[in-house]
Design an enzyme around this catalytic site. Structure first.
Site, PDB file in Angstrom:
ATOM      1  N   MET A  30     -44.189  10.469 -34.393  1.00  0.00           N
ATOM      2  CA  MET A  30     -43.146  11.127 -34.127  1.00  0.00           C
ATOM      3  C   MET A  30     -42.665   9.487 -35.173  1.00  0.00           C
ATOM      4  O   MET A  30     -41.348   9.716 -34.820  1.00  0.00           O
ATOM      5  CB  MET A  30     -42.816  10.996 -32.704  1.00  0.00           C
ATOM      6  N   GLY A  31     -43.803   9.077 -36.030  1.00  0.00           N
ATOM      7  CA  GLY A  31     -42.243   8.456 -36.609  1.00  0.00           C
ATOM      8  C   GLY A  31     -42.804   6.524 -35.917  1.00  0.00           C
ATOM      9  O   GLY A  31     -42.857   6.239 -34.529  1.00  0.00           O
ATOM     10  N   HIS A  37     -50.588   3.168 -32.830  1.00  0.00           N
ATOM     11  CA  HIS A  37     -50.289   4.426 -33.381  1.00  0.00           C
ATOM     12  C   HIS A  37     -51.689   3.962 -35.076  1.00  0.00           C
ATOM     13  O   HIS A  37     -52.260   4.532 -35.072  1.00  0.00           O
ATOM     14  CB  HIS A  37     -48.924   4.876 -34.347  1.00  0.00           C
ATOM     15  N   LYS A 149     -51.671   6.529 -24.053  1.00  0.00           N
ATOM     16  CA  LYS A 149     -50.984   6.350 -22.577  1.00  0.00           C
ATOM     17  C   LYS A 149     -50.549   7.798 -22.750  1.00  0.00           C
ATOM     18  O   LYS A 149     -49.570   7.702 -21.729  1.00  0.00           O
ATOM     19  CB  LYS A 149     -50.056   5.653 -24.143  1.00  0.00           C
ATOM     20  N   GLN A 153     -50.179  14.275 -21.886  1.00  0.00           N
ATOM     21  CA  GLN A 153     -50.295  14.844 -23.135  1.00  0.00           C
ATOM     22  C   GLN A 153     -51.786  14.961 -23.680  1.00  0.00           C
ATOM     23  O   GLN A 153     -51.787  16.665 -24.680  1.00  0.00           O
ATOM     24  CB  GLN A 153     -49.127  14.563 -24.303  1.00  0.00           C
ATOM     25  N   MET A 184     -47.265  -0.034 -25.890  1.00  0.00           N
ATOM     26  CA  MET A 184     -46.556   0.088 -26.977  1.00  0.00           C
ATOM     27  C   MET A 184     -46.554   0.913 -27.006  1.00  0.00           C
ATOM     28  O   MET A 184     -46.809   2.050 -26.969  1.00  0.00           O
ATOM     29  CB  MET A 184     -47.512   0.039 -28.288  1.00  0.00           C
ATOM     30  N   SER A 186     -42.543   3.557 -29.645  1.00  0.00           N
ATOM     31  CA  SER A 186     -41.761   3.423 -30.271  1.00  0.00           C
ATOM     32  C   SER A 186     -40.274   3.087 -29.494  1.00  0.00           C
ATOM     33  O   SER A 186     -39.448   2.511 -30.028  1.00  0.00           O
ATOM     34  CB  SER A 186     -41.349   4.483 -30.589  1.00  0.00           C
TER      35      SER A 186
HETATM   36  O1  PAF Z   1     -46.965  12.105 -28.731  1.00  0.00           O
HETATM   37  C1  PAF Z   1     -46.166  12.281 -30.016  1.00  0.00           C
HETATM   38  O2  PAF Z   1     -45.565  11.222 -30.928  1.00  0.00           O
HETATM   39  C2  PAF Z   1     -45.414  13.869 -30.371  1.00  0.00           C
HETATM   40  O3  PAF Z   1     -45.434  14.226 -28.798  1.00  0.00           O
HETATM   41  C3  PAF Z   1     -46.593  14.044 -30.954  1.00  0.00           C
HETATM   42  C4  PAF Z   1     -47.799  14.249 -30.550  1.00  0.00           C
HETATM   43  C5  PAF Z   1     -46.557  14.216 -31.820  1.00  0.00           C
HETATM   44  C6  PAF Z   1     -45.959  15.832 -30.861  1.00  0.00           C
HETATM   45  O4  PAF Z   1     -44.974  15.883 -31.475  1.00  0.00           O
END
Ligand code: PAF
Length: 279
Positions: A30-31, A37, A149, A153, A184, A186
């Site tokens: 998600m940037g 990342h 982390k 998910q 870490m 965002s």
């Molecule tokens: O972990 C994330 O940043 C988000 O949940 C993902 C996997 C990009 C889905 O929007």
């Protein structure tokens, strides 16, 4: 690095790579990219010939009153960082491309989404699975890399991939931490300096329990109590959950075993942080 913002162009690029026999490795994000990342992207580079990242703050995984609007964004810096680590394509669709007028199809994974974050964020994993499946359909990855982390998910995405016969292999890369141990994220950017200082308590609490486990403590309640006691000393920290679960089905355990997941979610001010360790 090529920047693609249209769904059809992304599909054409993936089709072309596949025709050339290239293996596609994918990191959805998600940037607001950070070293965590970048480590996922480096791992992707090892697994694939072509590396794609997506940068898309996905509205369907945020509940009402959550931080969709506040979620930090830094497009130019993200593009620079992704270029530096050798990403081939950054896919950066607009919300209206991903969810056009009339959109009404969602992916629901059931049992494994119910505890932990799923309990406090109803609908969150439905949004995550929906966007991840859409991204997989567009990018057609051989490998997709997620971070430990976000342990739940990763598990949910693995379950979805298995249940829906998605051909991508799901790789889970270790959590990258700040020098004081904070995982870490965002969202760390949303913390005030004092909250940032206090946020290290999350991983300290998990480590206290892990140390006790290493010394032989197996009683789950005792391990959780140790960690909770540490967290409750932190002014302004609001604990959402601290749970010990088995790693395959996220079932709650009363006796801890090697590999179990000790996971925490807590608010510092308005910012919700999560972290976990494997025992
Ligand atoms: O972990 C994330 O940043 C988000 O949940 C993902 C996997 C990009 C889905 O929007």
């Amino acid at each position: 690095m090529r920047i693609i913002d249209s769904v059809s162009e992304m599909q054409q690029q993936s089709d072309a790579w596949r025709r050339d026999g290239k293996r596609i490795a994918f990191v959805p994000t998600m940037g607001y990219l950070h070293a965590g990342h970048l480590a996922l992207m480096q791992s992707a580079r090892k697994h694939g010939d072509a590396v794609v990242i997506s940068i898309f703050v996905n509205p369907t995984q945020f509940g009402p009153g959550e931080d969709f609007e506040r979620y930090p964004r830094s497009f130019e810096k993200d593009i620079q960082l992704a270029t530096e680590v050798g990403v081939d394509v950054a896919f950066v669709p607009q919300v209206r491309e991903m969810y056009p007028e009339g959109f009404q199809s969602y992916v629901e994974v059931t049992k494994v989404t119910l505890p932990l974050c799923g309990r406090s964020r109803p609908g969150h994993f439905r949004g995550v699975c929906t966007v991840v499946l859409k991204l997989f359909n567009l990018v057609q990855p051989d490998i997709a890399v997620f971070g430990q982390k976000d342990a739940q998910q990763s598990l949910v995405v693995r379950r979805m991939a298995r249940d829906l016969n998605i051909p991508a292999r799901i790789v889970v890369a270790p959590t990258i931490r700040e020098p004081d141990g904070l995982a870490m994220s965002s969202r760390n950017e949303c913390l005030s300096p004092l909250e940032r200082y206090r946020a290290a308590a999350l991983c300290q609490a998990l480590e206290l329990a892990r140390k006790a486990f290493r010394k032989g403590e197996r009683n789950a309640a005792a391990l959780k109590k140790l960690a909770r006691r540490h967290l409750l000393k932190i002014p302004g920290l609001r604990l959402e959950y601290l749970e010990l679960r088995n790693i395959s089905h996220l079932r709650s355990v009363s006796q801890a075993s090697h590999g179990d997941l000790l996971a925490v979610a807590a608010f510092l001010g308005k910012t919700r942080l999560i972290d976990n360790v494997r025992l």
